[in-house]
Design a protein around this motif. Structure first.
Motif, PDB file in Angstrom:
ATOM      1  N   MET A 182      43.042  48.198  24.557  1.00 12.97           N
ATOM      2  CA  MET A 182      43.323  49.243  23.577  1.00 12.97           C
ATOM      3  C   MET A 182      42.455  50.463  23.888  1.00 12.97           C
ATOM      4  SD  MET A 182      43.057  49.066  19.397  1.00 12.97           S
ATOM      5  CE  MET A 182      44.319  47.802  19.287  1.00 12.97           C
ATOM      6  N   SER A 183      43.051  51.655  23.923  1.00 11.90           N
ATOM      7  CA  SER A 183      42.326  52.867  24.280  1.00 11.90           C
ATOM      8  C   SER A 183      41.357  53.272  23.177  1.00 11.90           C
ATOM      9  CB  SER A 183      43.302  54.020  24.538  1.00 11.90           C
ATOM     10  OG  SER A 183      43.904  54.405  23.318  1.00 11.90           O
ATOM     11  N   ASN A 184      40.330  54.037  23.592  1.00 10.10           N
ATOM     12  CA  ASN A 184      39.358  54.527  22.615  1.00 10.10           C
ATOM     13  C   ASN A 184      40.024  55.393  21.563  1.00 10.10           C
ATOM     14  OD1 ASN A 184      37.240  53.237  23.858  1.00 10.10           O
ATOM     15  ND2 ASN A 184      36.723  54.987  25.149  1.00 10.10           N
ATOM     16  N   THR A 185      41.019  56.197  22.005  1.00  8.69           N
ATOM     17  CA  THR A 185      41.729  57.068  21.073  1.00  8.69           C
ATOM     18  C   THR A 185      42.453  56.266  20.009  1.00  8.69           C
ATOM     19  OG1 THR A 185      42.043  58.716  22.793  1.00  8.69           O
ATOM     20  CG2 THR A 185      43.466  58.877  20.856  1.00  8.69           C
ATOM     21  N   LEU A 186      43.096  55.188  20.436  1.00  8.25           N
ATOM     22  CA  LEU A 186      43.830  54.353  19.488  1.00  8.25           C
ATOM     23  C   LEU A 186      42.869  53.660  18.524  1.00  8.25           C
ATOM     24  CD1 LEU A 186      46.546  53.321  18.565  1.00  8.25           C
ATOM     25  CD2 LEU A 186      46.362  51.468  20.232  1.00  8.25           C
ATOM     26  N   ILE A 187      41.750  53.190  19.053  1.00 13.07           N
ATOM     27  CA  ILE A 187      40.752  52.547  18.193  1.00 13.07           C
ATOM     28  C   ILE A 187      40.257  53.534  17.149  1.00 13.07           C
ATOM     29  CG2 ILE A 187      38.418  51.577  18.141  1.00 13.07           C
ATOM     30  CD1 ILE A 187      38.979  50.431  20.943  1.00 13.07           C
ATOM     31  N   GLU A 188      39.964  54.762  17.602  1.00 12.18           N
ATOM     32  CA  GLU A 188      39.483  55.783  16.670  1.00 12.18           C
ATOM     33  C   GLU A 188      40.523  56.089  15.606  1.00 12.18           C
ATOM     34  OE1 GLU A 188      36.604  57.420  16.307  1.00 12.18           O
ATOM     35  OE2 GLU A 188      35.681  56.192  17.850  1.00 12.18           O
ATOM     36  N   SER A 189      41.801  56.160  16.029  1.00 12.99           N
ATOM     37  CA  SER A 189      42.855  56.530  15.088  1.00 12.99           C
ATOM     38  C   SER A 189      43.087  55.454  14.035  1.00 12.99           C
ATOM     39  CB  SER A 189      44.170  56.796  15.843  1.00 12.99           C
ATOM     40  OG  SER A 189      44.699  55.595  16.347  1.00 12.99           O
ATOM     41  N   GLN A 190      42.616  54.222  14.340  1.00 12.12           N
ATOM     42  CA  GLN A 190      42.817  53.127  13.400  1.00 12.12           C
ATOM     43  C   GLN A 190      41.624  52.922  12.475  1.00 12.12           C
ATOM     44  OE1 GLN A 190      43.831  49.838  15.940  1.00 12.12           O
ATOM     45  NE2 GLN A 190      45.991  50.375  15.967  1.00 12.12           N
ATOM     46  N   ARG A 191      40.578  53.736  12.657  1.00  9.51           N
ATOM     47  CA  ARG A 191      39.463  53.673  11.717  1.00  9.51           C
ATOM     48  C   ARG A 191      39.976  54.022  10.324  1.00  9.51           C
ATOM     49  NH1 ARG A 191      34.091  56.586  14.186  1.00  9.51           N
ATOM     50  NH2 ARG A 191      33.735  55.176  15.940  1.00  9.51           N
ATOM     51  N   THR A 192      39.410  53.407   9.330  1.00  6.86           N
ATOM     52  CA  THR A 192      39.910  53.645   7.988  1.00  6.86           C
ATOM     53  C   THR A 192      38.774  53.862   6.999  1.00  6.86           C
ATOM     54  OG1 THR A 192      41.283  52.749   6.210  1.00  6.86           O
ATOM     55  CG2 THR A 192      39.966  51.180   7.469  1.00  6.86           C
ATOM     56  N   SER A 193      39.055  54.651   5.998  1.00  2.00           N
ATOM     57  CA  SER A 193      38.122  54.856   4.896  1.00  2.00           C
ATOM     58  C   SER A 193      38.943  54.969   3.629  1.00  2.00           C
ATOM     59  CB  SER A 193      37.319  56.141   5.121  1.00  2.00           C
ATOM     60  OG  SER A 193      36.465  56.381   4.028  1.00  2.00           O
ATOM     61  N   ASP A 194      38.689  54.052   2.715  1.00  2.00           N
ATOM     62  CA  ASP A 194      39.425  54.040   1.452  1.00  2.00           C
ATOM     63  C   ASP A 194      40.928  53.929   1.694  1.00  2.00           C
ATOM     64  OD1 ASP A 194      39.399  54.017  -1.334  1.00  2.00           O
ATOM     65  OD2 ASP A 194      39.810  56.169  -1.436  1.00  2.00           O
ATOM     66  N   GLY A 195      41.316  53.191   2.734  1.00  2.00           N
ATOM     67  CA  GLY A 195      42.730  52.963   3.007  1.00  2.00           C
ATOM     68  C   GLY A 195      43.426  54.076   3.753  1.00  2.00           C
ATOM     69  N   ILE A 196      42.694  55.104   4.176  1.00  2.00           N
ATOM     70  CA  ILE A 196      43.305  56.228   4.883  1.00  2.00           C
ATOM     71  C   ILE A 196      42.860  56.207   6.341  1.00  2.00           C
ATOM     72  CG2 ILE A 196      43.515  58.736   5.030  1.00  2.00           C
ATOM     73  CD1 ILE A 196      42.801  58.850   2.068  1.00  2.00           C
ATOM     74  N   THR A 197      43.792  56.058   7.256  1.00  2.00           N
ATOM     75  CA  THR A 197      43.468  56.103   8.675  1.00  2.00           C
ATOM     76  C   THR A 197      43.733  57.514   9.192  1.00  2.00           C
ATOM     77  OG1 THR A 197      45.713  55.532   9.373  1.00  2.00           O
ATOM     78  CG2 THR A 197      44.196  53.698   8.931  1.00  2.00           C
ATOM     79  N   TYR A 198      43.264  57.798  10.413  1.00  2.00           N
ATOM     80  CA  TYR A 198      43.528  59.101  11.008  1.00  2.00           C
ATOM     81  C   TYR A 198      45.030  59.295  11.217  1.00  2.00           C
ATOM     82  CZ  TYR A 198      38.585  59.991  11.733  1.00  2.00           C
ATOM     83  OH  TYR A 198      37.243  60.224  11.532  1.00  2.00           O
ATOM     84  N   ASP A 199      45.712  58.224  11.590  1.00  2.00           N
ATOM     85  CA  ASP A 199      47.164  58.307  11.753  1.00  2.00           C
ATOM     86  C   ASP A 199      47.832  58.721  10.449  1.00  2.00           C
ATOM     87  OD1 ASP A 199      47.298  57.738  14.412  1.00  2.00           O
ATOM     88  OD2 ASP A 199      47.613  55.584  14.155  1.00  2.00           O
ATOM     89  N   VAL A 200      47.431  58.045   9.365  1.00  2.00           N
ATOM     90  CA  VAL A 200      48.010  58.349   8.049  1.00  2.00           C
ATOM     91  C   VAL A 200      47.675  59.773   7.631  1.00  2.00           C
ATOM     92  CG1 VAL A 200      47.871  57.811   5.586  1.00  2.00           C
ATOM     93  CG2 VAL A 200      48.060  55.957   7.254  1.00  2.00           C
ATOM     94  N   PHE A 213      47.106  62.517   9.346  1.00  2.00           N
ATOM     95  CA  PHE A 213      47.834  63.595  10.007  1.00  2.00           C
ATOM     96  C   PHE A 213      49.349  63.397  10.031  1.00  2.00           C
ATOM     97  CE2 PHE A 213      43.525  63.807  11.897  1.00  2.00           C
ATOM     98  CZ  PHE A 213      43.176  65.025  11.344  1.00  2.00           C
ATOM     99  N   LYS A 214      49.815  62.193   9.758  1.00  3.31           N
ATOM    100  CA  LYS A 214      51.261  61.986   9.679  1.00  3.31           C
ATOM    101  C   LYS A 214      51.788  62.228   8.265  1.00  3.31           C
ATOM    102  CE  LYS A 214      51.922  58.728  13.505  1.00  3.31           C
ATOM    103  NZ  LYS A 214      52.267  57.332  13.890  1.00  3.31           N
ATOM    104  N   GLU A 215      51.021  61.766   7.280  1.00  2.00           N
ATOM    105  CA  GLU A 215      51.497  61.825   5.895  1.00  2.00           C
ATOM    106  C   GLU A 215      50.920  62.993   5.096  1.00  2.00           C
ATOM    107  OE1 GLU A 215      51.115  58.123   3.894  1.00  2.00           O
ATOM    108  OE2 GLU A 215      52.029  56.959   5.521  1.00  2.00           O
ATOM    109  N   HIS A 216      49.830  63.590   5.585  1.00  2.00           N
ATOM    110  CA  HIS A 216      49.191  64.654   4.806  1.00  2.00           C
ATOM    111  C   HIS A 216      49.189  66.008   5.521  1.00  2.00           C
ATOM    112  CE1 HIS A 216      47.913  61.777   1.785  1.00  2.00           C
ATOM    113  NE2 HIS A 216      47.416  61.006   2.740  1.00  2.00           N
ATOM    114  N   SER A 217      49.966  66.142   6.580  1.00  2.00           N
ATOM    115  CA  SER A 217      50.030  67.421   7.294  1.00  2.00           C
ATOM    116  C   SER A 217      50.537  68.539   6.392  1.00  2.00           C
ATOM    117  CB  SER A 217      50.940  67.302   8.526  1.00  2.00           C
ATOM    118  OG  SER A 217      50.337  66.496   9.510  1.00  2.00           O
ATOM    119  N   LYS A 218      51.574  68.236   5.611  1.00  2.00           N
ATOM    120  CA  LYS A 218      52.121  69.256   4.702  1.00  2.00           C
ATOM    121  C   LYS A 218      51.084  69.675   3.672  1.00  2.00           C
ATOM    122  CE  LYS A 218      57.027  68.064   5.072  1.00  2.00           C
ATOM    123  NZ  LYS A 218      58.239  67.607   4.346  1.00  2.00           N
TER     124      LYS A 218
END
Length: 199
Positions: A1-19, A21-26
């Motif tokens: 697993m790439s470092n970028t993917l690991i970082e993107s899966q970090r979570t705080s209070d149920g919010i990941t980096y993926d979530v 920028f995908k769900e809160h961009s607007k």
């Protein structure tokens, strides 16, 4: 697993980096646009996109999600503070850049190009030819004789077009309000939020 993917899966209070920028961009774009509208900051769509990228980089690079504490502030307040401070930083940098161009030094021949990220001309202020000349001067770092040759016009015409364009830009930016950090917040709650630092 790439470092970028690991970082993107970090979570705080149920919010990941993926979530984030995908769900809160607007939401991020809305917070940016609301702030520049309230503070009457003159920025175009390209600059708003640049600010969004700065926000994303700042959050990811500084690992802000892992530092977010919901007991100190709500998620939207936390995100709003990041958006506001990033807009202010971008605006200050742009104004310093425009001061250099529009000041006495800007009337001189330039050597080398400037930061392309900061170089963006306001819409509907310059004619097409004026924008072309100013871009060649300040973004591409060309001198009068080179521009004259490229556009098949005289050096005198180039200098005249540049003079008229700079006059329009000075008028445009001179009409802008004071920088956002110099204005008073709208409410007491706004004051509290602005003073809070990102955790």
């Amino acid at each position: 697993m790439s470092n970028t993917l690991i970082e993107s899966q970090r979570t705080s209070d149920g919010i990941t980096y993926d979530v984030l920028f995908k769900e809160h961009s607007k939401l991020i774009f809305k917070l940016i646009n609301n702030f520049i509208k309230v503070k009457n900051i003159r920025l175009n769509n390209t600059e708003v996109d640049d600010i969004y990228q700065d926000i994303a980089l700042k959050i990811f690079k500084n690992d802000y999600l892992s530092k977010y504490d919901r007991e100190k502030s709500s998620f939207i307040t936390w995100l709003n503070i990041i958006c506001r401070t990033t807009v202010i930083d971008f605006y200050r940098k742009k104004m310093r850049f425009m001061d250099e161009i529009l000041g006495d030094a800007g009337a001189l021949e330039t050597e080398g190009s400037v930061d392309a990220t900061l170089f963006s001309l306001p819409a509907d202020v310059l004619t097409e030819r004026q924008a072309e000349v100013i871009t060649l001067f300040f973004k591409d770092g060309m001198v009068t004789s080179e521009i004259a040759s490229a556009l098949n016009i005289t050096s005198r015409t180039v200098r005249s077009i540049k003079f008229q364009a700079l006059a329009r830009l000075r008028e445009h930016y001179g009409a802008a309000s004071t920088s956002p950090d110099q204005q008073k917040p709208e409410t007491a709650q706004d004051t509290t939020e602005t003073r809070r630092k990102v955790s």
